[in-house]
Enzyme design. Structure first.
Site, short mmCIF file in Angstrom:
data_model
loop_
_atom_site.label_atom_id
_atom_site.label_comp_id
_atom_site.label_asym_id
_atom_site.label_seq_id
_atom_site.Cartn_x
_atom_site.Cartn_y
_atom_site.Cartn_z
N ARG A 15 34.19 -17.36 -20.04
CA ARG A 15 33.70 -18.75 -20.11
C ARG A 15 33.45 -19.18 -21.56
O ARG A 15 34.20 -19.94 -22.14
CB ARG A 15 32.42 -18.87 -19.26
N ASP A 16 32.41 -18.63 -22.20
CA ASP A 16 32.08 -19.06 -23.56
C ASP A 16 33.20 -18.67 -24.52
O ASP A 16 33.50 -19.38 -25.48
CB ASP A 16 30.76 -18.38 -24.01
N HIS A 209 25.51 -16.18 -31.05
CA HIS A 209 26.82 -16.37 -31.67
C HIS A 209 26.74 -15.73 -33.06
O HIS A 209 25.67 -15.67 -33.67
CB HIS A 209 27.18 -17.85 -31.72
N CYS A 240 31.55 -22.90 -29.23
CA CYS A 240 31.26 -24.04 -28.35
C CYS A 240 32.00 -25.26 -28.88
O CYS A 240 31.91 -25.57 -30.06
CB CYS A 240 29.75 -24.31 -28.31
P1 HMG Z 1 29.77 -37.78 -18.26
O1 HMG Z 1 31.03 -38.39 -18.78
O2 HMG Z 1 28.46 -38.31 -18.78
O3 HMG Z 1 29.75 -37.76 -16.66
O4 HMG Z 1 29.83 -36.22 -18.50
P2 HMG Z 1 29.78 -38.89 -15.58
O5 HMG Z 1 28.86 -38.46 -14.51
O6 HMG Z 1 29.61 -40.25 -16.22
O7 HMG Z 1 31.29 -38.79 -15.04
C1 HMG Z 1 32.41 -39.10 -15.85
C2 HMG Z 1 33.66 -38.50 -15.23
O8 HMG Z 1 33.58 -37.06 -15.22
C3 HMG Z 1 33.88 -38.89 -13.78
O9 HMG Z 1 35.30 -38.88 -13.57
C4 HMG Z 1 33.29 -37.74 -13.01
O10 HMG Z 1 33.84 -37.57 -11.73
C5 HMG Z 1 33.67 -36.57 -13.88
P3 HMG Z 1 36.18 -40.22 -13.66
O11 HMG Z 1 35.57 -41.13 -12.65
O12 HMG Z 1 36.03 -40.73 -15.07
O13 HMG Z 1 37.55 -39.74 -13.35
N1 HMG Z 1 32.75 -35.44 -13.72
C6 HMG Z 1 33.13 -34.19 -13.43
N2 HMG Z 1 34.33 -33.64 -13.22
C7 HMG Z 1 34.37 -32.31 -12.94
N3 HMG Z 1 33.27 -31.55 -12.86
C8 HMG Z 1 32.06 -32.07 -13.06
C9 HMG Z 1 31.95 -33.44 -13.36
N4 HMG Z 1 30.91 -34.24 -13.61
C10 HMG Z 1 31.40 -35.47 -13.84
N5 HMG Z 1 30.97 -31.27 -12.99
C11 HMG Z 1 29.25 -33.93 -18.08
C12 HMG Z 1 28.74 -35.36 -18.19
C13 HMG Z 1 28.05 -33.01 -18.06
C14 HMG Z 1 30.06 -33.79 -16.79
C15 HMG Z 1 30.15 -33.65 -19.31
O14 HMG Z 1 29.43 -33.96 -20.47
C16 HMG Z 1 30.62 -32.22 -19.36
O15 HMG Z 1 31.37 -31.77 -18.52
N6 HMG Z 1 30.20 -31.48 -20.37
C17 HMG Z 1 30.59 -30.08 -20.49
C18 HMG Z 1 30.00 -29.49 -21.68
C19 HMG Z 1 30.36 -28.03 -21.76
O16 HMG Z 1 30.90 -27.43 -20.86
N7 HMG Z 1 30.02 -27.46 -22.91
C20 HMG Z 1 30.24 -26.07 -23.18
C21 HMG Z 1 29.35 -25.19 -22.37
S1 HMG Z 1 27.67 -25.11 -23.00
C22 HMG Z 1 27.74 -23.89 -24.20
O17 HMG Z 1 28.80 -23.42 -24.57
C23 HMG Z 1 26.44 -23.34 -24.75
C24 HMG Z 1 26.06 -21.98 -24.16
O18 HMG Z 1 27.08 -21.03 -24.36
C25 HMG Z 1 24.75 -21.48 -24.80
C26 HMG Z 1 24.79 -21.56 -26.32
O19 HMG Z 1 25.68 -20.97 -26.96
O20 HMG Z 1 23.92 -22.26 -26.84
C27 HMG Z 1 25.82 -22.08 -22.65
MG MG Z 2 27.36 -19.96 -26.21
#
Ligand code: HMG
Ligand code: MG
Length: 299
Positions: A15-16, A209, A240
């Protein structure tokens, strides 16, 4: 404080590690990676994310990966779920453990999940309820615990507030993420001291990280604080997409080498772990980010 006798490694490479990859990686290659990791003895593997494919295209096939992995008994196969849509998709894919993710910095929260910290915590409440109803366990993440790419310094007290919220809403464990890898051993100890006044140490994990090459030192500092769960990434893959310049998590092979040297039990086989890293690196066409794997198999 003495070192914990046993440490659990949460393998976040699929994933990450892979979420940041621009080149397409097939479902078959992801499945092979997850299966190689379980064969190495890891008992927690973060397989993918149920997030918007517009935000993180690489995670789009997560349901297919879940459908094809060989589920080994005793292994937890987790996935990120940022909202109810993500939780429902995870549930449909047969996921038994999800992770919700918040941040200790407002700017990062906006860039990563398009909402404020408090809005994100509100979004998690229905996920917690539904998870309970379906027997799904929930892990929590806090990002930017030792620095933010947009805001700079982050106060440990702010980390504590968010970690306590996640814990009190029902996350069984909260992983504290040094997303941009700027933390030092001293800052790590101070941060755990502050946070552990609000969340028990045995409910906390470290997620480092390695951008500044401090991750192993920070893990050792965390061990001295009584932390016994660490997230790591095979071959040091990743970063990320919403933290520019952030390198991969500390390499799982390197953390295992540290823990083996300390006589801390993990249940993980080094040779099989290195093999899992070699396989994914050959898929990606890239040398390993693990110093241990490089030293054992130079060239
Ligand atoms: P948004 O645009 O604000 O969402 O995104 P929305 O509710 O307004 O929906 C917009 C569109 O996205 C819609 O589709 C929804 O259906 C779709 P459209 O009508 O435009 O076709 N949608 C989705 N589709 C699939 N799965 C879903 C989903 N939700 C809405 N779950 C949202 C908000 C949170 C969805 C977006 O910002 C997002 O997906 N962000 C992902 C961020 C991410 O994955 N980042 C990396 C992981 S975190 C990380 O790496 C840190 C960590 O490792 C710890 C560290 O290192 O610190 C964990
Ligand atoms: Mg991370």
């Amino acid at each position: 404080m003495s070192l914990p006798p046993h440490v659990r490694l949460v393998e976040v490479g699929p994933r990450d590690g892979l979420q940041n990859e621009a080149q397409p990686i097939s479902v078959a290659d992801k499945v092979q990676l997850v299966d190689a990791l379980s064969a190495a003895g890891l008992d927690y593997i973060e397989v993918g994310s149920f997030v918007s494919p517009k935000w993180v295209p690489q995670m789009a096939g997560s349901a297919d990966v879940f459908a094809q992995i060989q589920r080994k008994p005793g292994v937890t196969y987790g996935a990120l779920a940022p909202n109810m849509r993500g939780f429902e998709d995870a549930l449909a894919a047969g996921v038994k453990e999800v992770a919700v993710f918040a941040a200790a910095s407002e700017a990062f929260s906006q860039r990563n999940i398009n909402c404020s910290i408090s809005e994100s915590l509100e979004r998690f409440v229905p996920i917690m309820d539904a998870a309970k109803q379906h027997g799904v366990t929930v892990r929590g993440y806090v990002s930017c615990v030792l620095g933010c790419p947009y805001e700079g310094e982050v106060a440990p007290e702010q980390v504590a507030v968010v970690a306590r919220e996640l814990y009190s809403m029902g996350c069984y464990e909260v992983s504290l993420g040094d997303t941009i890898g700027t933390g030092t051993a001293g800052a790590t100890r101070r941060m755990f001291e502050v946070v552990s006044a609000h969340v028990p140490r045995d409910k906390l994990a470290g997620h480092f990280h390695d951008t500044y090459g401090q991750a192993l030192a920070n893990i050792y500092a965390s061990l001295l604080e009584g932390i016994a769960v660490f997230d790591s990434s095979i071959a040091g893959l990743g970063g990320c997409p919403y933290a520019k310049g952030a390198s991969g998590n500390v390499a799982s092979e390197d953390v295992l080498y540290l823990l083996n040297g300390l006589g801390v039990e993990t249940g993980i086989d080094m040779e099989r772990l290195i093999l899992a890293g070699q396989q994914i690196c050959s898929v990606l066409g890239r040398p390993t980010g693990s110093r241990v794997a490089k030293a054992r198999y130079p060239g």
